[in-house]
Design a protein around this motif. Sequence first.
Motif, PDB file in Angstrom:
ATOM      1  N   ASP A  39       0.856  -1.182   0.000  1.00 11.08           N
ATOM      2  CA  ASP A  39       0.000   0.000   0.000  1.00 11.08           C
ATOM      3  C   ASP A  39       0.894   1.234   0.000  1.00 11.08           C
ATOM      4  OD1 ASP A  39      -1.691   2.186   0.771  1.00 11.08           O
ATOM      5  OD2 ASP A  39      -3.085   0.743   1.651  1.00 11.08           O
ATOM      6  N   GLU A  40       0.641   2.176  -0.894  1.00 10.31           N
ATOM      7  CA  GLU A  40       1.483   3.385  -0.978  1.00 10.31           C
ATOM      8  C   GLU A  40       1.525   4.154   0.336  1.00 10.31           C
ATOM      9  OE1 GLU A  40       1.777   5.920  -4.414  1.00 10.31           O
ATOM     10  OE2 GLU A  40       0.647   4.449  -5.595  1.00 10.31           O
ATOM     11  N   ARG A  41       0.511   4.016   1.174  1.00 17.61           N
ATOM     12  CA  ARG A  41       0.518   4.694   2.482  1.00 17.61           C
ATOM     13  C   ARG A  41       1.580   4.111   3.404  1.00 17.61           C
ATOM     14  NH1 ARG A  41      -5.760   3.966   3.496  1.00 17.61           N
ATOM     15  NH2 ARG A  41      -5.033   1.949   2.808  1.00 17.61           N
ATOM     16  N   ASP A  42       2.081   2.912   3.071  1.00 19.42           N
ATOM     17  CA  ASP A  42       3.108   2.260   3.882  1.00 19.42           C
ATOM     18  C   ASP A  42       4.520   2.628   3.429  1.00 19.42           C
ATOM     19  OD1 ASP A  42       1.166   0.982   5.402  1.00 19.42           O
ATOM     20  OD2 ASP A  42       1.118  -0.773   4.081  1.00 19.42           O
ATOM     21  N   ILE A  43       4.641   3.571   2.501  1.00 21.31           N
ATOM     22  CA  ILE A  43       5.947   3.970   1.976  1.00 21.31           C
ATOM     23  C   ILE A  43       6.259   5.397   2.423  1.00 21.31           C
ATOM     24  CG2 ILE A  43       7.279   4.435  -0.113  1.00 21.31           C
ATOM     25  CD1 ILE A  43       5.583   2.253  -1.481  1.00 21.31           C
TER      26      ILE A  43
END
Length: 74
Positions: A39-43
């Motif tokens: 998930d891009e929120r985890d980057i």
Amino acid sequence: MDIEVRLFATLRQGREKKQIIEITEGTRLSQIIEGFGIDERDIAILLVNGRNVDSDFEPSNGDVVAIFPPVGGG
């Protein structure tokens, strides 16, 4: 085109820490990230050849992509 993708810290869980993948011209990093099930929120940090980029960046043949999660701690 081949690129190297390096995952760090918690993003390595259940995945290889370094992989060579084949992509087509015009592939965005967001598509690669999605392909890894991340998930891009985890980057927190996304680098290509050591330079900070966003997920709309289109890597070229031979690029090295490094993906880091947010750092936690106290």
